[in-house]
Design an enzyme around this catalytic site. Structure first.
Site, PDB file in Angstrom:
ATOM      1  N   LYS A   1      27.015  44.604  36.709  1.00 48.96           N
ATOM      2  CA  LYS A   1      27.402  44.821  38.283  1.00 48.96           C
ATOM      3  C   LYS A   1      25.838  44.601  38.970  1.00 48.96           C
ATOM      4  O   LYS A   1      24.782  44.626  38.208  1.00 48.96           O
ATOM      5  CB  LYS A   1      28.073  46.147  38.606  1.00 48.96           C
ATOM      6  CG  LYS A   1      27.128  47.314  38.049  1.00 48.96           C
ATOM      7  CD  LYS A   1      27.884  48.618  38.330  1.00 48.96           C
ATOM      8  CE  LYS A   1      27.094  49.793  37.871  1.00 48.96           C
ATOM      9  NZ  LYS A   1      28.089  50.963  37.484  1.00 48.96           N
TER      10      LYS A   1
ATOM     11  N   ARG B   1      34.647  61.148  42.480  1.00 52.39           N
ATOM     12  CA  ARG B   1      34.133  60.123  43.212  1.00 52.39           C
ATOM     13  C   ARG B   1      35.231  59.297  43.264  1.00 52.39           C
ATOM     14  O   ARG B   1      36.056  59.224  44.289  1.00 52.39           O
ATOM     15  CB  ARG B   1      32.762  59.190  42.448  1.00 52.39           C
ATOM     16  CG  ARG B   1      32.164  58.359  43.350  1.00 52.39           C
ATOM     17  CD  ARG B   1      31.200  57.766  42.448  1.00 52.39           C
ATOM     18  NE  ARG B   1      31.411  57.011  41.394  1.00 52.39           N
ATOM     19  CZ  ARG B   1      30.466  56.385  40.447  1.00 52.39           C
ATOM     20  NH1 ARG B   1      29.182  56.385  40.856  1.00 52.39           N
ATOM     21  NH2 ARG B   1      30.863  55.579  39.399  1.00 52.39           N
TER      22      ARG B   1
ATOM     23  N   TYR C   1      -2.472  47.745  56.269  1.00 51.70           N
ATOM     24  CA  TYR C   1      -2.029  48.670  57.428  1.00 51.70           C
ATOM     25  C   TYR C   1      -2.241  50.286  57.295  1.00 51.70           C
ATOM     26  O   TYR C   1      -1.951  50.813  56.300  1.00 51.70           O
ATOM     27  CB  TYR C   1      -0.556  48.492  57.570  1.00 51.70           C
ATOM     28  CG  TYR C   1      -0.060  47.122  57.972  1.00 51.70           C
ATOM     29  CD1 TYR C   1      -0.576  46.357  59.106  1.00 51.70           C
ATOM     30  CD2 TYR C   1       1.103  46.353  57.201  1.00 51.70           C
ATOM     31  CE1 TYR C   1       0.010  45.287  59.527  1.00 51.70           C
ATOM     32  CE2 TYR C   1       1.329  45.104  57.680  1.00 51.70           C
ATOM     33  CZ  TYR C   1       0.932  44.397  58.605  1.00 51.70           C
ATOM     34  OH  TYR C   1       1.415  43.215  59.042  1.00 51.70           O
TER      35      TYR C   1
ATOM     36  N   MET D   1       5.201  44.135  53.832  1.00 51.63           N
ATOM     37  CA  MET D   1       6.589  43.247  53.704  1.00 51.63           C
ATOM     38  C   MET D   1       6.514  42.530  52.615  1.00 51.63           C
ATOM     39  O   MET D   1       7.368  42.428  51.864  1.00 51.63           O
ATOM     40  CB  MET D   1       7.108  42.794  55.020  1.00 51.63           C
ATOM     41  CG  MET D   1       8.342  42.527  55.167  1.00 51.63           C
ATOM     42  SD  MET D   1       8.962  41.683  56.495  1.00 51.63           S
ATOM     43  CE  MET D   1       9.299  43.339  57.482  1.00 51.63           C
TER      44      MET D   1
HETATM   45  C1  LIG Z   1      27.582  51.570  36.278  1.00 58.67           C
HETATM   46  C2  LIG Z   1      28.573  52.330  35.300  1.00 58.67           C
HETATM   47  C3  LIG Z   1      28.360  52.154  34.044  1.00 58.67           C
HETATM   48  C4  LIG Z   1      27.087  51.877  33.393  1.00 58.67           C
HETATM   49  O1  LIG Z   1      26.325  53.007  33.505  1.00 58.67           O
HETATM   50  P1  LIG Z   1      24.910  52.932  32.770  1.00 58.67           P
HETATM   51  O2  LIG Z   1      24.350  54.459  32.972  1.00 58.67           O
HETATM   52  O3  LIG Z   1      24.054  51.910  33.425  1.00 58.67           O
HETATM   53  O4  LIG Z   1      24.987  52.546  31.369  1.00 58.67           O
HETATM   54  C5  LIG Z   1      29.656  52.537  33.460  1.00 58.67           C
HETATM   55  N1  LIG Z   1      30.770  52.927  33.924  1.00 58.67           N
HETATM   56  C6  LIG Z   1      30.988  52.957  35.056  1.00 58.67           C
HETATM   57  C7  LIG Z   1      32.291  53.264  35.655  1.00 58.67           C
HETATM   58  C8  LIG Z   1      29.996  52.412  35.936  1.00 58.67           C
HETATM   59  O5  LIG Z   1      30.102  52.334  37.374  1.00 58.67           O
END
Ligand SMILES: *Cc1c(COP(=O)(O)O)cnc(C)c1O
Length: 396
Positions: A38, A133, A272, A320
């Site tokens: 992801k 969550r 800056y 930036m």
């Molecule tokens: C992002 C995520 C993971 C992976 O987590 P890591 O700590 O990066 O291994 C696993 N399960 C879910 C549901 C996630 O959202």
């Protein structure tokens, strides 16, 4: 312009990714391996990482349906789980998701939507065991299980939960409570599933590393796939719980090039806000990265980069699109020199000398943990924020 000539380069090591997968294959030989890709593969680039791992992992995990579609163009076969918020507002185009893509469902409402609008879509039911969550719990969970038991034709293929704080502590009592709650749901879910076989999973990187009982049918590995420890606590727990510490290999190096070098006198203000003043005459180099590229402003006056194998301090504010670093102690530093923002320097003093790469003695490194510590965040955020528009190249 060839990649080696371009000013920005993020190198992704295929062999490091493969080696990290092997670490988990050995640790959890009875569990399937999901590569969590992801958020642009935690900043490593979805396309490159899928290219490197296609055929070598059992599942891919993504956050959203657009990511699943992008992944499907590169890999037509490996099963994909969309783990983010699959509210129907976000899924209205998903009556027929791409082949082999399953979604995560957390509510009776979503199950009804699937039955009405996407009855062939494969899904995993998520259970909230203490993260609060996503996931169903209490009466909602009961309703989900009743609903599913009464609809054997729905394409229910998995059951999952997610831990709240394995990586934040060395005492795992909360995680064990969560796991206990999940175990009771597993029994009920298997009964409700009838003939359907469920893939049951709970563990992200940290629990996969240090909680064997949480590995179950499948482990969902994100941060440690990229060679990073979820936290120092997890590393310490692994040290005390495992026979030997698994060797995770960071897969990413972030590079740019010096574009300008000039001498400045003692007392010169840099950047800056004039937050830095040179105590003595020196030479400084300007690099074309700033917070737009993902080099955080919080690193102002704090971090360093590596030029010709030596540490060069960031002077003044990160702007930036630029930073200024001190190269007064680096003879010959000049425009075109490679600057390592994140990762290890190459061993040779000259940036193109790769001969002694195996010799690790004395090789400088800027780790994701170093940068995270300087700005009060975690390695996850450091790598994930490297701007997606910087070119990634897959090596070895
Ligand atoms: C992002 C995520 C993971 C992976 O987590 P890591 O700590 O990066 O291994 C696993 N399960 C879910 C549901 C996630 O959202």
């Amino acid at each position: 312009m060839s990649h080696s000539q371009s000013i920005h380069r993020v190198e992704i090591s295929r062999s490091a990714l493969e080696s990290n997968v092997r670490v988990f294959r050995e640790l959890a030989p009875d569990s399937l391996f999901m590569a969590v890709v992801k958020s642009n593969a935690y900043g490593h680039d979805l396309d490159r990482v899928v290219e490197a791992l296609s055929g070598k992992v059992d599942w891919f995990g993504v956050n959203s349906m657009p990511e699943a579609r992008r992944l499907r163009r590169l890999d037509a076969r490996t099963p994909v789980l969309v783990m983010g918020i699959n509210a129907h507002e976000l899924m209205s185009d998903v009556a027929a998701p791409p082949e082999g893509v399953a979604v995560v469902v957390s509510s009776p409402d979503m199950l009804e939507w699937i039955e009405a609008r996407a009855p062939t879509t494969a899904f995993h039911l998520k259970v909230d065991t203490g993260l609060s969550r996503l996931g169903a719990k209490g009466a909602d969970l009961d309703a989900c299980l009743d609903f599913l038991a009464a609809r054997p034709a729905l394409n229910w293929t998995g059951l999952m939960t997610h831990f709240a704080n394995v990586e934040d502590v060395t005492d795992q009592s909360y995680a064990l409570e969560q796991l206990g709650r999940f175990q009771t749901v597993i029994q009920r879910a298997r009964a409700a599933a009838g003939e359907r076989r469920l893939v049951v999973h709970a563990a992200a990187s940290a629990p996969a590393l240090i909680l064997p009982a949480a590995r179950l049918d499948l482990i969902r590995v994100g941060i440690s796939l990229y060679g990073l420890w979820p936290s120092n606590e997890t590393r310490l727990s692994a040290l005390s719980r495992l026979d030997r510490l698994p060797e995770l290999k960071p897969a990413l190096r972030w590079l740019t090039r010096v574009v300008h070098v000039h001498g400045v006198p003692a007392g010169a203000k840099v950047g800056y806000g004039c937050t830095y003043q040179t105590p003595a005459d020196t030479r400084v180099a300007t690099l074309p990265v700033g917070y737009y590229e993902g080099y955080e402003r919080g690193l102002s006056n704090r971090s360093h980069v590596l030029i010709r194998g030596r540490r060069a301090r960031v002077l003044g504010r990160v702007s930036m699109n630029m930073i200024v670093v001190d190269v007064g102690h680096i003879p010959g530093a000049s425009p075109g020199d490679e600057a390592v923002l994140l990762g290890r320097a190459k061993s040779g003093v000259a940036p193109d000398d790769q001969k002694g790469e195996a010799a690790s003695e004395g090789i400088e490194e800027v780790s994701a943990e170093d940068l995270a510590e300087l700005t009060g965040t975690i390695n996850y955020e450091v790598v994930t924020r490297i701007a997606a528009h910087l070119p990634r190249v897959l090596l070895d």
